[in-house]
Scaffold this motif. Structure first.
Motif, PDB file in Angstrom:
ATOM      1  N   GLY A 161      56.780  33.380  53.971  1.00  0.00           N
ATOM      2  CA  GLY A 161      56.044  32.777  52.868  1.00  0.00           C
ATOM      3  C   GLY A 161      54.542  32.803  53.101  1.00  0.00           C
ATOM      4  N   ILE A 162      54.125  32.635  54.356  1.00  0.00           N
ATOM      5  CA  ILE A 162      52.697  32.734  54.687  1.00  0.00           C
ATOM      6  C   ILE A 162      52.194  34.135  54.385  1.00  0.00           C
ATOM      7  N   ASN A 163      52.956  35.139  54.789  1.00  0.00           N
ATOM      8  CA  ASN A 163      52.554  36.521  54.522  1.00  0.00           C
ATOM      9  C   ASN A 163      52.465  36.795  53.023  1.00  0.00           C
ATOM     10  N   LEU A 164      53.419  36.263  52.270  1.00  0.00           N
ATOM     11  CA  LEU A 164      53.395  36.462  50.821  1.00  0.00           C
ATOM     12  C   LEU A 164      52.167  35.792  50.198  1.00  0.00           C
ATOM     13  N   TYR A 165      51.873  34.588  50.636  1.00  0.00           N
ATOM     14  CA  TYR A 165      50.708  33.881  50.099  1.00  0.00           C
ATOM     15  C   TYR A 165      49.421  34.646  50.406  1.00  0.00           C
ATOM     16  N   LEU A 166      49.311  35.170  51.614  1.00  0.00           N
ATOM     17  CA  LEU A 166      48.107  35.910  51.975  1.00  0.00           C
ATOM     18  C   LEU A 166      48.019  37.219  51.197  1.00  0.00           C
ATOM     19  N   LEU A 167      49.147  37.854  50.960  1.00  0.00           N
ATOM     20  CA  LEU A 167      49.114  39.062  50.135  1.00  0.00           C
ATOM     21  C   LEU A 167      48.580  38.743  48.745  1.00  0.00           C
ATOM     22  N   ALA A 168      49.094  37.665  48.168  1.00  0.00           N
ATOM     23  CA  ALA A 168      48.636  37.277  46.835  1.00  0.00           C
ATOM     24  C   ALA A 168      47.138  37.005  46.834  1.00  0.00           C
ATOM     25  N   ASN A 172      44.793  39.437  44.634  1.00  0.00           N
ATOM     26  CA  ASN A 172      44.177  38.739  43.507  1.00  0.00           C
ATOM     27  C   ASN A 172      42.661  38.676  43.647  1.00  0.00           C
ATOM     28  N   ARG A 173      42.171  38.360  44.829  1.00  0.00           N
ATOM     29  CA  ARG A 173      40.735  38.173  44.999  1.00  0.00           C
ATOM     30  C   ARG A 173      39.973  39.483  45.136  1.00  0.00           C
ATOM     31  N   LEU A 174      40.637  40.502  45.643  1.00  0.00           N
ATOM     32  CA  LEU A 174      39.936  41.778  45.769  1.00  0.00           C
ATOM     33  C   LEU A 174      40.109  42.665  44.543  1.00  0.00           C
ATOM     34  N   LEU A 175      41.301  42.656  43.953  1.00  0.00           N
ATOM     35  CA  LEU A 175      41.568  43.578  42.854  1.00  0.00           C
ATOM     36  C   LEU A 175      41.705  42.890  41.503  1.00  0.00           C
ATOM     37  N   GLY A 176      41.881  41.581  41.513  1.00  0.00           N
ATOM     38  CA  GLY A 176      41.980  40.871  40.248  1.00  0.00           C
ATOM     39  C   GLY A 176      43.345  40.909  39.605  1.00  0.00           C
ATOM     40  N   TRP A 177      44.352  41.439  40.316  1.00  0.00           N
ATOM     41  CA  TRP A 177      45.696  41.445  39.752  1.00  0.00           C
ATOM     42  C   TRP A 177      46.224  40.007  39.679  1.00  0.00           C
ATOM     43  N   PRO A 178      47.030  39.685  38.670  1.00  0.00           N
ATOM     44  CA  PRO A 178      47.673  38.367  38.635  1.00  0.00           C
ATOM     45  C   PRO A 178      48.538  38.150  39.882  1.00  0.00           C
ATOM     46  N   VAL A 181      52.118  39.497  39.775  1.00  0.00           N
ATOM     47  CA  VAL A 181      52.211  40.958  39.848  1.00  0.00           C
ATOM     48  C   VAL A 181      52.076  41.421  41.292  1.00  0.00           C
ATOM     49  N   SER A 182      51.081  40.892  41.992  1.00  0.00           N
ATOM     50  CA  SER A 182      50.871  41.310  43.382  1.00  0.00           C
ATOM     51  C   SER A 182      52.058  40.933  44.257  1.00  0.00           C
ATOM     52  N   LEU A 183      52.632  39.756  44.022  1.00  0.00           N
ATOM     53  CA  LEU A 183      53.801  39.337  44.795  1.00  0.00           C
ATOM     54  C   LEU A 183      54.986  40.265  44.564  1.00  0.00           C
TER      55      LEU A 183
END
Length: 580
Positions: A161-168, A172-178, A181-183
């Motif tokens: 879950g930590i890895n998933l949160y960091l991916l999001a 989200n912050r670099l590419l602006g994807w929702p 979607v990123s998850l």
């Protein structure tokens, strides 16, 4: 001063920063950046498809048929740990605490990795077990085995879950994807190659991901050093002062005011209990070494991994330190200024935002995504093996054909990808995710290490002591975290004047001591197993020749686990002395 540096950058080279309506930062990635990321994803999926051809049994799926060379499992061993938590968490620590963060590598990792390779891997590999919980079952019986298997499975879902949160956060912050979607997209990619090729796909991708991560972080570190004026510039401008460039006594890191007690906390809590608990008993790491082709290769896997591990601080912690100097938001956060939603977890992302041009930006994004997938795939591949072998096959459905358990493993892979979407919400509550991660290690790894090490070297320890020690040690760690200031977020009551990672070190120490005391007391009150059943499981009862390859005495020095471990130990001692 940081504002002057950032304000003078070349607007033609550095991509435009976009501030969204929700006050989070965005980065204007171009087609070239997206192409690099897309190519990386295609290679990852291709490796999964190729690895699928090698999977015909459950042993192939969960342990790569025990056929991989030491250099592959060694790089996978370290890459499995080099996830998004490592990169973003350690850079956050670097920004907040400075060079004291190196203790997680030079005190809290390398010595335990060497111990695993020299002493413990022969027991794992030589006994033929498929997982760490299975070793616990052979040594202590089903009580300790069930406690260990359940706690390990839960830990992997929380850490995933930590890895998933960091991916999001990254996407989200670099590419602006929702966020959703990123998850879904990245989780689907990890699921695709792990479900197809099992551990082999995860390991070969982890080797690739190691090089992609280095290719992303090394240029960032060099650009950041140039920007700040090299090491002299860091020394002159670091806040609150140059003391943050000294690793000892690390009072800021531990939150313990007494220098002596801080050192004890680092050496015993982190360097011994947490470190040895993680590196020697955590199946996420041990699984990679178990995939090796021989005892010698299995022993060398963690030792080979120790060499890159000791130098990773220079491309993870140093950028975090520099971010606290040149990135206005992090500098303000460190100075205690309010009014910003930025967290220390954002340090390396903000540094990328401010320093990298298009092209290099694409490599950096691919590197961060690689780190997420390496960590996530490691959690998934370890979870599906323990769930299938140690829980489902042992306690639910026994004596089925091998193809049935292969199918169970693939279903468990899907579950281990979906459930962490929920556990990611817990991770989102922490400003510095290393606080949360070390709390989890104190709960799950510290008591396991106490039980494991006592049972391996003390033949009198009993099966009842195995599970009672585990449970009591875990409860002791939970109690300390509950009494500390903020280890469990809103659940903590703040009775103990401990916070952050210092509280985790104390909780781990409490878990270890309570586990040992309870195990010794219970052992003298119950009957041990006969010695004939402990051969290969207890050090004093295992023939030494069964712990090494027959030709180990005549191999070149660079293939001798003990000699290579000696070289690594000398290097890490030198690094500790240089940055003391």
């Amino acid at each position: 001063m940081a504002g002057n540096i950032l304000g003078s950058r070349n607007a033609v080279i550095v991509p435009e920063i976009v501030v969204a309506a929700d006050n989070t930062f965005r980065l204007d990635a171009n087609v070239f950046d997206y192409t690099i990321v897309a190519l990386y994803f295609l290679v990852v999926l291709g490796i999964g498809a190729l690895a699928k051809r090698q999977v015909s049994t459950s042993l192939d799926f969960f342990l790569s048929g025990r056929s991989l060379p030491a250099w592959v499992t060694g790089l996978a061993f370290i890459s499995a740990n080099l996830g998004a938590v490592e990169i973003m968490g350690m850079s956050a620590n670097g920004a907040q605490y400075g060079m004291a963060t190196v203790h997680y590598f030079w005190i809290g990792a390398v010595p335990a990795m060497l111990f695993l390779g020299v002493v413990m891997m022969p027991f794992y590999y030589g006994s033929g077990v498929r997982s760490v919980p299975e070793f616990m079952r052979r040594r202590f019986g089903t009580g300790a085995h069930l406690v260990n298997a359940l706690s390990f499975a839960l830990a992997q879902l929380l850490i995933a879950g930590i890895n998933l949160y960091l991916l999001a956060t990254i996407v989200n912050r670099l590419l602006g994807w929702p966020l959703w979607v990123s998850l879904v997209v990245a989780a689907a990619i990890v699921l695709s190659y792990t479900a197809l090729g099992g551990l082999s796909a995860a390991i070969y991708n982890e080797v690739l991901q190691f090089f992609v991560i280095v290719a992303a972080l090394l240029p960032l570190t060099l650009v950041a050093l140039h920007k700040v004026g090299g090491w002299d510039g860091i020394q002159a401008r670091i806040q609150p002062g140059p003391e943050q460039l000294s690793s000892w006594p690390g009072t800021d890191l531990t939150g313990i005011e007494s220098p002596l007690l801080s050192v004890i906390g680092i050496v015993f809590g982190l360097g011994f209990v947490l470190s040895f608990g993680y590196w020697t008993t955590n199946f996420v790491e041990v699984q990679r070494a178990l995939a090796s082709s021989s005892i010698s290769a299995a022993r060398r896997a963690p030792i080979i991994g120790a060499f890159p591990k000791m130098f990773i601080p220079f491309i993870v912690i140093i950028p975090g330190i520099i971010a606290a100097i040149v990135v206005p938001e992090i500098a303000s956060l460190k100075a205690g200024d309010g009014g910003s939603d930025v967290k220390y977890n954002d340090a390396i992302l903000l540094l990328i935002r401010d320093l990298l041009p298009n092209g290099m930006l694409g490599v950096a994004i691919a590197g961060l995504l690689a780190s997420f997938m390496a960590g996530m795939a490691a959690n998934i591949s370890a979870f599906n093996a323990v769930f299938s072998y140690d829980l489902w096959q042992q306690y639910v459905v026994k004596d089925r054909r091998d193809s049935y358990y292969l199918l169970v493993g693939r279903v468990a892979t899907v579950a281990a990808t979906i459930i962490p979407i929920g556990t990611a919400l817990i991770a989102s509550q922490y400003s510095n995710l290393m606080d949360y991660l070390q709390t989890l290690f104190g709960f799950f790894n510290a008591p396991l290490f106490a039980t494991f090490i006592l049972g391996m070297f003390w033949k009198r320890m009993t099966a009842t002591a195995g599970w009672t020690g585990l449970v009591s040690g875990t409860l002791a760690a939970v109690l300390v975290a509950f009494l500390a200031q903020d280890s469990l977020g809103s659940l903590s009551i703040g009775v103990l004047s401990l916070s952050g990672q210092g509280a985790s070190f104390v909780a781990a120490g409490a878990a270890f001591v309570v586990d040992i005391v309870v195990s010794v007391v219970v052992s003298y009150m119950t009957l041990p197993k006969p010695e004939s059943e402990l051969e290969g499981l207890v050090y004093s009862l295992t023939p030494k020749e069964s712990l090494v390859d027959p030709d180990e005495g005549v191999v070149p020095w660079h293939k001798s686990p003990t000699k290579v471990a000696g070289v690594a130990l000398v290097l890490v001692i030198i690094l500790n002395l240089i940055f003391r």
